[in-house]
Design an enzyme around this catalytic site. Structure first.
Site, PDB file in Angstrom:
ATOM      1  N   LYS A   1       1.982  25.009  -3.540  1.00  0.00           N
ATOM      2  CA  LYS A   1       0.752  24.359  -3.060  1.00  0.00           C
ATOM      3  C   LYS A   1       0.938  22.848  -3.114  1.00  0.00           C
ATOM      4  O   LYS A   1       0.379  22.147  -3.960  1.00  0.00           O
ATOM      5  CB  LYS A   1      -0.441  24.809  -3.892  1.00  0.00           C
ATOM      6  CG  LYS A   1      -0.733  26.298  -3.753  1.00  0.00           C
ATOM      7  CD  LYS A   1      -1.849  26.739  -4.680  1.00  0.00           C
ATOM      8  CE  LYS A   1      -2.090  28.243  -4.572  1.00  0.00           C
ATOM      9  NZ  LYS A   1      -3.129  28.722  -5.499  1.00  0.00           N
TER      10      LYS A   1
ATOM     11  N   GLU B   1       4.059  39.977  -8.389  1.00  0.00           N
ATOM     12  CA  GLU B   1       2.744  39.663  -8.940  1.00  0.00           C
ATOM     13  C   GLU B   1       1.995  40.948  -9.254  1.00  0.00           C
ATOM     14  O   GLU B   1       1.948  41.873  -8.441  1.00  0.00           O
ATOM     15  CB  GLU B   1       1.947  38.837  -7.919  1.00  0.00           C
ATOM     16  CG  GLU B   1       0.528  38.527  -8.342  1.00  0.00           C
ATOM     17  CD  GLU B   1      -0.250  37.818  -7.246  1.00  0.00           C
ATOM     18  OE1 GLU B   1      -1.357  38.282  -6.922  1.00  0.00           O
ATOM     19  OE2 GLU B   1       0.265  36.824  -6.698  1.00  0.00           O
TER      20      GLU B   1
ATOM     21  N   LYS C   1       3.782  39.220  -3.571  1.00  0.00           N
ATOM     22  CA  LYS C   1       2.401  38.974  -3.954  1.00  0.00           C
ATOM     23  C   LYS C   1       1.496  40.143  -3.558  1.00  0.00           C
ATOM     24  O   LYS C   1       1.956  41.128  -2.981  1.00  0.00           O
ATOM     25  CB  LYS C   1       1.939  37.646  -3.345  1.00  0.00           C
ATOM     26  CG  LYS C   1       2.726  36.455  -3.903  1.00  0.00           C
ATOM     27  CD  LYS C   1       2.263  35.144  -3.337  1.00  0.00           C
ATOM     28  CE  LYS C   1       0.865  34.782  -3.788  1.00  0.00           C
ATOM     29  NZ  LYS C   1       0.798  34.513  -5.247  1.00  0.00           N
TER      30      LYS C   1
ATOM     31  N   ASP D   1      -1.237  37.746 -13.013  1.00  0.00           N
ATOM     32  CA  ASP D   1      -2.235  36.927 -12.328  1.00  0.00           C
ATOM     33  C   ASP D   1      -3.647  37.185 -12.853  1.00  0.00           C
ATOM     34  O   ASP D   1      -4.120  38.321 -12.887  1.00  0.00           O
ATOM     35  CB  ASP D   1      -2.181  37.215 -10.821  1.00  0.00           C
ATOM     36  CG  ASP D   1      -2.998  36.216 -10.021  1.00  0.00           C
ATOM     37  OD1 ASP D   1      -2.922  35.009 -10.322  1.00  0.00           O
ATOM     38  OD2 ASP D   1      -3.710  36.645  -9.100  1.00  0.00           O
TER      39      ASP D   1
ATOM     40  N   ARG E   1       0.808  -1.212   0.000  1.00  0.00           N
ATOM     41  CA  ARG E   1       0.000   0.000   0.000  1.00  0.00           C
ATOM     42  C   ARG E   1       0.846   1.270   0.000  1.00  0.00           C
ATOM     43  O   ARG E   1       0.563   2.230  -0.733  1.00  0.00           O
ATOM     44  CB  ARG E   1      -0.957  -0.009   1.199  1.00  0.00           C
ATOM     45  CG  ARG E   1      -1.812   1.247   1.380  1.00  0.00           C
ATOM     46  CD  ARG E   1      -2.375   1.796   0.078  1.00  0.00           C
ATOM     47  NE  ARG E   1      -3.061   0.788  -0.728  1.00  0.00           N
ATOM     48  CZ  ARG E   1      -3.274   0.927  -2.030  1.00  0.00           C
ATOM     49  NH1 ARG E   1      -2.833   1.995  -2.676  1.00  0.00           N
ATOM     50  NH2 ARG E   1      -3.905  -0.023  -2.702  1.00  0.00           N
TER      51      ARG E   1
END
Length: 298
Positions: free
Chosen positions: A137, A199, A169, A220, A102
């Site tokens: 992410k 960004e 950002k 973006d 597994r």
């Protein structure tokens, strides 16, 4: 060419997964059902088309449970496969094979799923200059593995952490007081080898940013028309990266605007697992399947 990950990185990750699965008493099902001296031979087989990644993670899972288990890879990481292809043979003590199964499949299916999703986009934008890239992410603790899977699928890696590049950002800009001041503060703080990316959401922000000469600009959630205008404004002065609303269907249109990179967080946080099974085969069946694959791949 895909560079394999060092065993030193892979082993602790696989060991932790095995310890989680073994719990406090080990594999009580296998130990009760299978005699200790039973030997077996099984084959890792694909159930669907895709790109392979994570074979070394699977190999470590079997080896750590029982060093007597042999693992023979038939296809390398990065290989494109069709349904029903054998990608590895496993042979040795049956208890160890079943105990490690597994964890081995979890890593192999997860990483191959990421590689497959990446390959799908990479293929669809191959007529352009753009490359598909991942983000931060990622699954906690598995970033190095998931970013490796992106490379196996023909993609590129974005920064690995907060410490290897500056990415200013929207919230940085809002709190600092503007695009220009944020870039100037970053440039004054970091070393000369650290790249700076900012960004922007609008063409006006882009114009302000370009005056400060960033190394890269993250465009973006811009429409294709806006992206084309942005690429023209940048005019080669910075790397142009597009993000937002990226799917396998939208990626070609985004890539055709002339951007250098397309980033997609879902490649690592939401890619579907590739279906791979561990099948029991007789020695004769396994040998026959191996010969067939070698003939088909000539």
């Amino acid at each position: 060419m895909l560079t394999k990950l060092p065993d030193l990185l892979i082993e602790p990750c696989v060991r932790a997964a095995l310890l989680e699965d073994l719990g406090r008493a080990g594999d009580i099902t296998t130990d009760a059902v299978i005699d200790a001296d039973t030997q077996t031979r099984l084959t890792l087989t694909t159930r669907e088309a895709g790109a392979i990644a994570g074979l070394d993670f699977a190999r470590h899972a079997f080896r750590l449970v029982d060093p007597a288990i042999s693992f023979e890879s038939l296809r390398p990481d990065g290989a494109r496969v069709q349904p029903g292809e054998a990608i590895a043979h496993i042979a040795g003590p049956a208890r160890g094979v079943l105990t490690a199964e597994r964890v081995a499949l979890n890593f192999l299916g997860r990483l191959s799923g990421i590689a497959t999703a990446t390959a799908n986009i990479a293929d669809r934008i191959s007529h352009t200059r753009a490359k598909i890239t991942c983000t931060r992410k990622t699954t906690p603790g598995l970033r190095f593995a998931e970013k490796y899977a992106v490379r196996a699928g023909g993609g590129a890696n974005h920064r690995f952490g907060l410490d290897d590049a500056v990415l200013i950002k929207d919230n940085h800009i809002a709190i600092a007081g503007g695009v220009a001041i944020a870039i100037r503060r970053a440039r004054a703080q970091v070393g000369h080898l650290v790249k700076i990316e900012v960004e922007v959401d609008t063409l006006r922000q882009l114009e302000e940013a370009l005056l400060e000469r960033p190394d890269a600009v993250l465009l973006d959630n811009m429409t294709p028309d806006m992206l084309r205008e942005a690429v023209a404004l940048i005019d080669g002065r910075a790397i142009a990266e597009a993000s937002g609303r990226v799917t396998a269907d939208t990626a070609p249109t985004i890539a055709e605007t002339g951007v250098d990179l397309i980033s997609a967080g879902w490649l690592t946080h939401s890619a579907r697992v590739l279906d791979i099974g561990l099948d029991f085969l007789s020695a004769h069946e396994a040998s026959s399947k191996t010969r067939l694959i070698l003939v088909n791949n000539k």
